[in-house]
Design an enzyme around this catalytic site. Structure first.
Site, PDB file in Angstrom:
ATOM      1  CB  ILE A  78      -0.690   0.043   0.811  1.00  0.00           C
ATOM      2  CG1 ILE A  78      -1.655  -0.987   1.052  1.00  0.00           C
ATOM      3  CG2 ILE A  78      -1.305   1.248   1.578  1.00  0.00           C
ATOM      4  CD1 ILE A  78      -3.425  -1.207   1.943  1.00  0.00           C
ATOM      5  N   PRO A  79       1.063   2.023  -1.488  1.00  0.00           N
ATOM      6  CG  PRO A  79       0.665   2.909  -3.648  1.00  0.00           C
ATOM      7  CD  PRO A  79      -0.019   1.870  -2.046  1.00  0.00           C
ATOM      8  CB  CYS A  80       1.737   4.838   2.950  1.00  0.00           C
ATOM      9  SG  CYS A  80       3.074   4.320   3.928  1.00  0.00           S
ATOM     10  CG  HIS A  81       6.595   4.626  -1.245  1.00  0.00           C
ATOM     11  ND1 HIS A  81       5.632   3.734  -1.314  1.00  0.00           N
ATOM     12  CD2 HIS A  81       6.183   4.539  -2.945  1.00  0.00           C
ATOM     13  CE1 HIS A  81       5.486   2.482  -2.328  1.00  0.00           C
ATOM     14  NE2 HIS A  81       5.721   3.883  -2.974  1.00  0.00           N
ATOM     15  NE  ARG A  82       3.377   4.538  -5.338  1.00  0.00           N
ATOM     16  CZ  ARG A  82       3.254   3.200  -6.615  1.00  0.00           C
ATOM     17  NH1 ARG A  82       2.091   3.222  -6.549  1.00  0.00           N
ATOM     18  NH2 ARG A  82       3.838   2.123  -6.388  1.00  0.00           N
TER      19      ARG A  82
END
Length: 284
Positions: A246-250
């Protein structure tokens, strides 16, 4: 101006202390506002601006944390006893609060993962050491780690009664392929997550951000139909239990600053750069 800021801060600090002291009485908005000598509407706006959540929601957080403390100290108490000790009118209110804030029922929290078998293993990936944990239904936890023993304790605390087995399984292996394959060629990566309705909406919106692209907290808030909830979106992002998948880094700040990342700002910068390079290569 500075004097007014100090006055407002002191009022909110006083309100927070009042709620913490009187939460068993479940005070309403009028009562807390009166305690700090403000009108209910003005107090509601001021508290939300300073605390990032409404007085009612803050009271709910305090109540649930107290209920969780009671459960951890005496697992033999009935749900009625726990509701009574928390100042709630009955088990139905306790149930609703837990589902809203914890994403699980009080009984499930007391259960602590009992009868749940969780496989876990540590792996190397392009961004450091990684723990991946999974049930028969899918990946339930994934995090970058600098200390394997401490990271295992983190997941152990989340599911204190689960049966943990250090071994690799198919769900873990599928998850790791995300570092090696084009997204279009990836097999289905199954997730086994619990979250509130709001958290699940935010996590789902994160999955819609394409690799190599970025979004702001405000953009996500608008996407889930709650444009004024940027702070709450940030809190939900910070609760993401599966790094990278789940790409919370984006997600970055509206100013263009990358902002914080629970697994380190340097790692976030490296991931964003790696994804951008990977996407640019795929265009040729």
């Amino acid at each position: 101006m500075e004097a007014q800021i100090t006055i407002n801060y002191n009022r909110i600090a006083q309100a927070i202390e009042y709620i913490k002291t009187h939460f068993k009485e479940q005070p309403d908005l009028d009562e807390v506002a009166a305690a700090v000598h403000l009108s209910p509407s003005h107090f509601q706006r001021l508290f939300t601006d300073w605390a990032g959540t409404s007085p009612k929601k803050f009271l709910q957080y305090i109540s649930v944390e107290h209920a969780k403390k009671i459960i951890s100290e005496d697992n033999q108490l009935t749900l009625f006893d726990i509701a009574h000790e928390t100042g709630l009118s009955g088990t139905s209110r306790l149930h609703d609060l837990f589902v809203s804030i914890e994403g699980m029922t009080p009984a499930e929290y007391k259960n602590g993962g009992k009868d749940l078998v969780i496989n876990y293993e540590f792996y190397d990936c392009p961004f450091g050491r990684l723990i991946v944990a999974s049930t028969s239904k899918g990946v339930c936890y994934m995090a970058f780690t600098e200390n394997e023993r401490e990271e295992f304790q983190v997941i152990r605390n989340k599911f204190p009664n689960a049966d943990f087995r250090q071994q690799t399984d198919h769900n873990q292996q599928n998850a790791l392929l995300i570092f090696q394959h084009d997204l279009e060629e990836l097999p289905v990566i199954k997730l086994h997550l619990k979250g509130t309705d709001f958290q699940l909406k935010v996590w789902e919106s994160l999955l819609k951000i394409p690799m190599g692209k970025l979004a702001t907290y405000g953009m996500l808030a608008e996407q889930i139909g709650n444009p004024g909830a940027s702070r709450a979106v940030g809190t939900a992002i910070g609760s993401n239990p599966v790094a990278f998948l789940i790409p919370c880094h984006r997600v970055i700040q509206s100013t263009g600053i990358f902002g914080g990342y629970m697994w380190g700002n340097t790692r976030k910068t490296a991931i964003i750069g790696w994804e951008a390079a990977k996407e640019n290569t795929a265009d040729f």
